[in-house]
Enzyme design. Structure first.
Site, PDB file in Angstrom:
ATOM      1  CG  HIS A  67      -2.168  -0.809   1.021  1.00  0.00           C
ATOM      2  ND1 HIS A  67      -2.130  -2.176   0.973  1.00  0.00           N
ATOM      3  CD2 HIS A  67      -3.453  -0.445   0.803  1.00  0.00           C
ATOM      4  CE1 HIS A  67      -3.362  -2.633   0.752  1.00  0.00           C
ATOM      5  NE2 HIS A  67      -4.172  -1.604   0.641  1.00  0.00           N
ATOM      6  CB  VAL A 120      -3.468   0.316   5.488  1.00  0.00           C
ATOM      7  CG1 VAL A 120      -4.663   0.151   4.543  1.00  0.00           C
ATOM      8  CG2 VAL A 120      -2.172   0.032   4.726  1.00  0.00           C
ATOM      9  CB  ILE A 121      -6.846   4.494   7.494  1.00  0.00           C
ATOM     10  CG1 ILE A 121      -8.177   4.704   8.205  1.00  0.00           C
ATOM     11  CG2 ILE A 121      -6.420   5.756   6.738  1.00  0.00           C
ATOM     12  CD1 ILE A 121      -8.107   5.685   9.381  1.00  0.00           C
TER      13      ILE A 121
HETATM   14  N1  LIG Z   1      -1.989   3.749   3.087  1.00  0.00           N
HETATM   15  C1  LIG Z   1      -3.299   3.642   2.792  1.00  0.00           C
HETATM   16  O1  LIG Z   1      -4.154   3.550   3.648  1.00  0.00           O
HETATM   17  N2  LIG Z   1      -3.628   3.641   1.486  1.00  0.00           N
HETATM   18  C2  LIG Z   1      -4.916   3.378   1.030  1.00  0.00           C
HETATM   19  N3  LIG Z   1      -6.063   3.854   1.720  1.00  0.00           N
HETATM   20  C3  LIG Z   1      -7.029   4.119   0.807  1.00  0.00           C
HETATM   21  O2  LIG Z   1      -8.186   4.450   1.065  1.00  0.00           O
HETATM   22  N4  LIG Z   1      -6.528   3.986  -0.443  1.00  0.00           N
HETATM   23  C4  LIG Z   1      -5.209   3.643  -0.368  1.00  0.00           C
HETATM   24  O3  LIG Z   1      -4.399   3.505  -1.275  1.00  0.00           O
END
Ligand SMILES: NC(=O)N[C@H]1NC(=O)NC1=O
Length: 174
Positions: A67, A120-121
């Site tokens: 991510h 990550v959220i």
């Molecule tokens: N780091 C992270 O949370 N990335 C993600 N969150 C989101 O809603 N889209 C992403 O790419």
């Protein structure tokens, strides 16, 4: 696309369409294709969640590690996936002040140094204030608990991405 059309996709097309519902993890779509036919969008969501839950902890951490940082280098450099770009924009992360960008970068680094995976959220369910607040709060979590928490966010992101690709089932509308 409706669920009948989803079920009729050859795996190459299925991976083209659903390959980024879990960020940069087309293997998830490639794996769940063999669980067709899906009875509904909810069934497809459940199949993906089951696949993720069955991964070893190292696999779950691998999903987290691909991510992009929120408001990070990829956003600034224009190298985010279209999905992530859209989500980060909706949360207002593309209009941060210089001070907010620095704060986010400092907290992202602290989080990553501590847990070994990025924060990550689900950006679309939050805004910049809530994201910064959660980032600070979750830094205090125990590692295994935080991994589960972060994977729950991956599932929320995935669910919203799928809702943008598959129309709700007719039975749900009645
Ligand atoms: N780091 C992270 O949370 N990335 C993600 N969150 C989101 O809603 N889209 C992403 O790419």
């Amino acid at each position: 696309m409706d669920i009948v059309s989803v079920n009729s996709l050859p795996y190459e097309d299925f991976v083209d369409v659903f390959g980024n519902v879990v960020e940069k993890c087309p293997i998830v779509a490639a794996a769940v294709w063999s669980r067709r036919p899906f009875s509904s969008l909810a069934d497809l969501v459940a199949s993906i969640n089951d696949f993720i839950d069955a991964l070893p902890e190292s696999g779950k951490e691998g999903i987290l590690r691909v991510h992009p940082d929120l408001a990070g280098r990829d956003l600034q450099g224009g190298t985010l996936t279209p999905e992530s770009r859209e989500e980060q924009g909706q949360a207002g992360l593309d209009t941060l002040t210089t001070a907010e960008v620095s704060r986010m970068a400092r907290l992202n680094k602290e989080y990553k140094d501590h847990f070994g995976f990025p924060f990550v959220i689900c950006a679309r369910m939050n805004n910049k204030a809530k994201i910064l607040q959660q980032l600070e709060k979750r830094l205090g979590n125990e590692r295994a608990h935080e991994r589960t928490r972060a994977i729950d966010e991956v599932k929320k992101i995935c669910h919203l991405r799928l809702q943008g690709l598959v129309v709700p089932d007719r039975s749900n509308k009645l």
